[in-house]
Design a protein around this motif. Structure first.
Motif, PDB file in Angstrom:
ATOM      1  N   LEU A   1      46.578 -78.153 -20.232  1.00 16.48           N
ATOM      2  CA  LEU A   1      45.954 -78.623 -19.325  1.00 16.48           C
ATOM      3  C   LEU A   1      44.106 -78.306 -19.919  1.00 16.48           C
ATOM      4  O   LEU A   1      43.152 -78.722 -19.127  1.00 16.48           O
ATOM      5  CB  LEU A   1      46.141 -77.456 -17.876  1.00 16.48           C
ATOM      6  CG  LEU A   1      46.872 -78.009 -17.588  1.00 16.48           C
ATOM      7  CD1 LEU A   1      47.558 -77.028 -15.701  1.00 16.48           C
ATOM      8  CD2 LEU A   1      47.097 -78.952 -16.620  1.00 16.48           C
ATOM      9  N   PHE A   2      44.228 -76.990 -20.646  1.00 22.45           N
ATOM     10  CA  PHE A   2      42.734 -76.861 -20.628  1.00 22.45           C
ATOM     11  C   PHE A   2      42.545 -78.666 -21.461  1.00 22.45           C
ATOM     12  O   PHE A   2      40.856 -77.960 -21.565  1.00 22.45           O
ATOM     13  CB  PHE A   2      43.251 -75.142 -21.447  1.00 22.45           C
ATOM     14  CG  PHE A   2      41.753 -74.886 -22.136  1.00 22.45           C
ATOM     15  CD1 PHE A   2      40.437 -74.501 -21.289  1.00 22.45           C
ATOM     16  CD2 PHE A   2      41.668 -74.624 -23.663  1.00 22.45           C
ATOM     17  CE1 PHE A   2      39.210 -74.440 -21.862  1.00 22.45           C
ATOM     18  CE2 PHE A   2      40.162 -74.464 -23.990  1.00 22.45           C
ATOM     19  CZ  PHE A   2      39.321 -73.731 -23.181  1.00 22.45           C
TER      20      PHE A   2
ATOM     21  N   TRP B   1      42.867 -77.573 -31.045  1.00 17.26           N
ATOM     22  CA  TRP B   1      44.204 -76.834 -30.850  1.00 17.26           C
ATOM     23  C   TRP B   1      45.168 -76.136 -29.526  1.00 17.26           C
ATOM     24  O   TRP B   1      45.508 -76.140 -30.142  1.00 17.26           O
ATOM     25  CB  TRP B   1      42.992 -75.702 -31.835  1.00 17.26           C
ATOM     26  CG  TRP B   1      43.443 -74.085 -31.759  1.00 17.26           C
ATOM     27  CD1 TRP B   1      44.363 -74.200 -32.394  1.00 17.26           C
ATOM     28  CD2 TRP B   1      43.987 -73.400 -30.418  1.00 17.26           C
ATOM     29  NE1 TRP B   1      44.607 -72.618 -32.422  1.00 17.26           N
ATOM     30  CE2 TRP B   1      44.966 -72.053 -30.726  1.00 17.26           C
ATOM     31  CE3 TRP B   1      43.031 -72.944 -29.587  1.00 17.26           C
ATOM     32  CZ2 TRP B   1      44.524 -71.097 -30.320  1.00 17.26           C
ATOM     33  CZ3 TRP B   1      43.470 -71.953 -28.959  1.00 17.26           C
ATOM     34  CH2 TRP B   1      43.876 -70.984 -28.492  1.00 17.26           C
ATOM     35  N   ALA B   2      44.497 -76.411 -28.681  1.00 18.61           N
ATOM     36  CA  ALA B   2      44.648 -76.057 -27.831  1.00 18.61           C
ATOM     37  C   ALA B   2      45.948 -76.956 -27.593  1.00 18.61           C
ATOM     38  O   ALA B   2      47.516 -76.759 -26.414  1.00 18.61           O
ATOM     39  CB  ALA B   2      43.737 -76.336 -26.205  1.00 18.61           C
ATOM     40  N   LEU B   3      45.811 -78.273 -27.595  1.00 19.73           N
ATOM     41  CA  LEU B   3      47.059 -79.153 -26.766  1.00 19.73           C
ATOM     42  C   LEU B   3      47.753 -78.942 -28.285  1.00 19.73           C
ATOM     43  O   LEU B   3      49.308 -79.078 -27.420  1.00 19.73           O
ATOM     44  CB  LEU B   3      46.230 -80.817 -27.147  1.00 19.73           C
ATOM     45  CG  LEU B   3      47.373 -81.566 -27.017  1.00 19.73           C
ATOM     46  CD1 LEU B   3      47.728 -81.778 -25.584  1.00 19.73           C
ATOM     47  CD2 LEU B   3      46.936 -83.066 -27.401  1.00 19.73           C
TER      48      LEU B   3
ATOM     49  N   TYR C   1      40.058 -69.466 -20.152  1.00 16.79           N
ATOM     50  CA  TYR C   1      41.222 -70.096 -20.104  1.00 16.79           C
ATOM     51  C   TYR C   1      41.905 -69.038 -21.283  1.00 16.79           C
ATOM     52  O   TYR C   1      42.834 -68.471 -21.351  1.00 16.79           O
ATOM     53  CB  TYR C   1      40.811 -71.220 -21.629  1.00 16.79           C
ATOM     54  CG  TYR C   1      41.761 -71.253 -22.317  1.00 16.79           C
ATOM     55  CD1 TYR C   1      43.603 -72.221 -22.074  1.00 16.79           C
ATOM     56  CD2 TYR C   1      41.556 -71.222 -24.055  1.00 16.79           C
ATOM     57  CE1 TYR C   1      44.420 -71.907 -23.555  1.00 16.79           C
ATOM     58  CE2 TYR C   1      42.013 -71.058 -24.945  1.00 16.79           C
ATOM     59  CZ  TYR C   1      43.630 -71.626 -24.589  1.00 16.79           C
ATOM     60  OH  TYR C   1      44.957 -72.015 -25.470  1.00 16.79           O
ATOM     61  N   ALA C   2      41.143 -68.023 -22.222  1.00 17.52           N
ATOM     62  CA  ALA C   2      41.408 -67.215 -23.313  1.00 17.52           C
ATOM     63  C   ALA C   2      42.045 -65.818 -22.616  1.00 17.52           C
ATOM     64  O   ALA C   2      42.888 -65.500 -23.388  1.00 17.52           O
ATOM     65  CB  ALA C   2      39.939 -66.672 -24.518  1.00 17.52           C
TER      66      ALA C   2
ATOM     67  N   PHE D   1      38.760 -82.154 -22.922  1.00 15.58           N
ATOM     68  CA  PHE D   1      38.650 -84.025 -22.766  1.00 15.58           C
ATOM     69  C   PHE D   1      38.380 -85.138 -22.302  1.00 15.58           C
ATOM     70  O   PHE D   1      37.571 -85.737 -22.430  1.00 15.58           O
ATOM     71  CB  PHE D   1      40.257 -84.556 -23.565  1.00 15.58           C
ATOM     72  CG  PHE D   1      40.842 -83.574 -25.205  1.00 15.58           C
ATOM     73  CD1 PHE D   1      39.979 -83.725 -26.354  1.00 15.58           C
ATOM     74  CD2 PHE D   1      42.308 -83.464 -24.971  1.00 15.58           C
ATOM     75  CE1 PHE D   1      40.807 -83.047 -27.189  1.00 15.58           C
ATOM     76  CE2 PHE D   1      42.668 -83.687 -26.283  1.00 15.58           C
ATOM     77  CZ  PHE D   1      41.701 -83.125 -27.058  1.00 15.58           C
ATOM     78  N   SER D   2      38.257 -84.380 -21.442  1.00 16.71           N
ATOM     79  CA  SER D   2      37.734 -85.421 -19.747  1.00 16.71           C
ATOM     80  C   SER D   2      36.646 -85.322 -19.110  1.00 16.71           C
ATOM     81  O   SER D   2      35.931 -86.285 -19.001  1.00 16.71           O
ATOM     82  CB  SER D   2      38.427 -84.848 -18.603  1.00 16.71           C
ATOM     83  OG  SER D   2      38.542 -83.548 -18.444  1.00 16.71           O
ATOM     84  N   SER D   3      36.175 -84.063 -20.184  1.00 24.31           N
ATOM     85  CA  SER D   3      34.318 -83.370 -19.303  1.00 24.31           C
ATOM     86  C   SER D   3      33.899 -83.029 -21.004  1.00 24.31           C
ATOM     87  O   SER D   3      33.004 -81.863 -20.802  1.00 24.31           O
ATOM     88  CB  SER D   3      34.267 -82.687 -18.601  1.00 24.31           C
ATOM     89  OG  SER D   3      32.227 -82.178 -18.198  1.00 24.31           O
TER      90      SER D   3
END
Length: 184
Positions: A135-136, A101-103, A158-159, A141-143
């Motif tokens: 970036l979020f 969703w963020a992407l 983030y929110a 995705f990385s962790s």
């Protein structure tokens, strides 16, 4: 597009306030179960999606790029509905849903910011919101296996950041709408 965004500036402010409130809840209650966090996030996505969807439909006659908000709204409502229907999904699945969703939101906001280039000096705020979202998503995705508390803090921060940018953008768009209305 500036006319569309300027007319419905308040929807950006409302989305921003909802995001900040959700972020504060995630920060203050990091020990809550992922199930509750998923339900809160699903509710936020659905309400945020409804605001985006309504703004696109109401502003359809104002700008040919209204469909960007339509896509963002449909995506938010869809992912929110899935999260509500299956709140028992694993931590990884919830994190990936949030990441996608963020992407997607970030890419649409960057697209909208580039299409506003030259129309307003405030397009950088929409671009910044898109970059923050992307970036979020990359962090998620990385962790994805990070702990629930850390994830709640990340989501909360983030929110809040995302919401503050939307609030500032909304008020800047309001100013443009007032200037536009006076010039008519």
């Amino acid at each position: 597009m500036l006319k569309l965004y300027g007319t419905y500036w308040w929807a950006f402010v409302a989305r921003g306030i909802l995001a900040v409130l959700f972020g504060i809840a995630a920060l203050l209650l990091p020990g809550i179960t992922l199930h509750v966090l998923a339900l809160l996030f699903a509710a936020f996505l659905i309400v945020d999606g409804i605001f985006s969807l309504a703004t696109s439909v109401w502003g359809k006659s104002l700008d040919q790029r209204w469909w960007l908000l339509l896509l963002e709204g449909l995506m938010g409502i869809g992912i929110g509905a899935v999260a509500l229907a299956w709140p028992g999904l694993t931590v990884l699945a919830i994190i990936l849903f949030i990441g996608f969703w963020a992407l997607f939101t970030g890419m649409l906001e960057l697209t909208a910011a580039f299409s506003l280039r030259g129309e307003t000096a405030a397009q950088w705020l929409l671009g910044l919101s898109g970059i923050i979202s992307i970036l979020f998503s990359l962090i998620l995705f990385s962790s994805p296996e990070a702990g629930v508390v850390v994830m709640a803090w990340l989501i909360g921060l983030y929110a809040i950041l995302f919401g503050m940018v939307l609030i500032v953008l909304g008020f800047r768009l309001r100013r443009h709408n007032l200037i536009f209305s006076v010039n008519l």
